[in-house]
Design an enzyme around this catalytic site. Structure first.
Site, PDB file in Angstrom:
ATOM      1  CG  HIS A 198      -8.237  -0.953  -7.433  1.00 52.60           C
ATOM      2  ND1 HIS A 198      -9.135  -0.145  -6.806  1.00 52.60           N
ATOM      3  CD2 HIS A 198      -7.303  -1.256  -6.499  1.00 52.60           C
ATOM      4  CE1 HIS A 198      -8.768   0.044  -5.545  1.00 52.60           C
ATOM      5  NE2 HIS A 198      -7.653  -0.615  -5.351  1.00 52.60           N
ATOM      6  N   GLY A 215      -0.029  -4.650  -5.325  1.00 50.80           N
ATOM      7  CA  GLY A 215      -0.736  -3.877  -4.298  1.00 50.80           C
ATOM      8  C   GLY A 215      -1.258  -4.704  -3.138  1.00 50.80           C
ATOM      9  CG  ASP A 244      -1.834  -0.445  -2.752  1.00 55.51           C
ATOM     10  OD1 ASP A 244      -1.479  -0.148  -3.905  1.00 55.51           O
ATOM     11  OD2 ASP A 244      -2.857  -1.094  -2.492  1.00 55.51           O
ATOM     12  CG  ASP A 264     -13.957  -0.307  -9.418  1.00 56.65           C
ATOM     13  OD1 ASP A 264     -14.911   0.422  -9.062  1.00 56.65           O
ATOM     14  OD2 ASP A 264     -14.096  -1.267 -10.189  1.00 56.65           O
ATOM     15  CG  HIS A 309      -5.395  -4.346  -1.418  1.00 59.90           C
ATOM     16  ND1 HIS A 309      -6.173  -4.914  -2.383  1.00 59.90           N
ATOM     17  CD2 HIS A 309      -4.787  -3.294  -2.010  1.00 59.90           C
ATOM     18  CE1 HIS A 309      -6.044  -4.245  -3.516  1.00 59.90           C
ATOM     19  NE2 HIS A 309      -5.216  -3.251  -3.308  1.00 59.90           N
ATOM     20  CG  ASP A 358      -2.815  -2.629   2.523  1.00 59.40           C
ATOM     21  OD1 ASP A 358      -2.654  -2.425   3.735  1.00 59.40           O
ATOM     22  OD2 ASP A 358      -2.689  -3.753   2.005  1.00 59.40           O
ATOM     23  NE  ARG A 372      -3.844   9.242   8.347  1.00 60.50           N
ATOM     24  CZ  ARG A 372      -2.569   9.410   8.718  1.00 60.50           C
ATOM     25  NH1 ARG A 372      -1.595   8.848   8.027  1.00 60.50           N
ATOM     26  NH2 ARG A 372      -2.264  10.137   9.769  1.00 60.50           N
TER      27      ARG A 372
END
Length: 155
Positions: A17, A64, A69, A89, A96, A99, A105
Site C-alpha cells: 500500500h 492495485g 491485486d 496497512d 479496493h 480486492d 484469501r
C-alpha cells in the site's frame, strides 16, 4: 493427494500500500541478493519504484486499485506465484479493500507462503526453504473438488 512443487527459483509477488511502499523498498534493498535469484512480480506503482530504486527486473501488473491485486490473485490460482509479500496497512481504509481481502484469501486457499508485514517477510526470506524445492500440499482442494462433484451429481 494433490500437491504442487515450489521450485528453488521462486516466483515472488511484491505488493505494498502507498504508506508501506518506502518500507517495502527498504526491505527489498536489504534482501536484494536473495531477490535477484528469483522472478519478481508486482503491482504497477510498486514495480516502478523497485525498478527505479533498486534496478531489479520485475513483471508489473496494473496498479492495485485498478485490478493489479486481482491479476496477482489470478496468477496464484494458476500456480504461477509461489510466495506473496504484501506490506499492507491495516489501519488505513482502502477503496479496493475487497480486492485486498480476495488476494489474501487466494494465497491461503492455494497454500503459498504469505507475509503481510516486515517481520513475517524477514522470517520467510531467511528460511532455509527459500533455497530448496518444496512440496506444497493442496489436499484440501482435492476434497473441495470431490465434494462439489458429489453435490453437483445429486442436483
Amino acid at each position: 493427494m494433490e500437491t504442487e512443487m515450489i521450485k528453488v527459483s521462486k516466483n515472488i509477488a511484491l505488493v505494498a500500500h502507498d504508506s508501506k511502499k518506502p518500507k517495502l523498498i527498504k526491505w527489498c534493498q536489504e534482501n536484494i541478493e536473495i531477490l535477484k535469484k528469483h522472478k519478481l512480480f508486482t503491482t504497477g506503482t510498486t514495480g516502478t519504484l523497485i525498478e527505479q530504486e533498486l534496478g531489479l527486473s520485475v513483471t508489473k501488473f496494473i496498479s492495485g486499485p485498478l485490478g493489479g491485486d486481482q491479476q496477482i490473485g489470478a496468477k496464484i490460482s494458476e500456480g504461477k506465484i509461489d510466495l506473496l509479500i504484501f506490506f499492507w496497512d491495516p489501519l488505513e481504509s482502502m477503496p479496493h479493500d475487497p480486492d485486498v481481502k480476495a488476494l489474501l484469501r487466494l494465497a491461503t486457499v492455494w497454500n503459498i507462503p504469505l507475509a503481510c508485514n516486515q517481520t513475517s517477510a524477514d522470517f520467510l526470506i531467511s528460511s532455509p526453504l527459500m533455497g530448496k524445492e518444496y512440496q506444497r500440499d493442496l489436499e484440501h482442494l482435492d476434497r473441495y473438488k470431490k465434494d462439489r462433484k458429489v453435490l453437483t451429481s445429486k442436483s
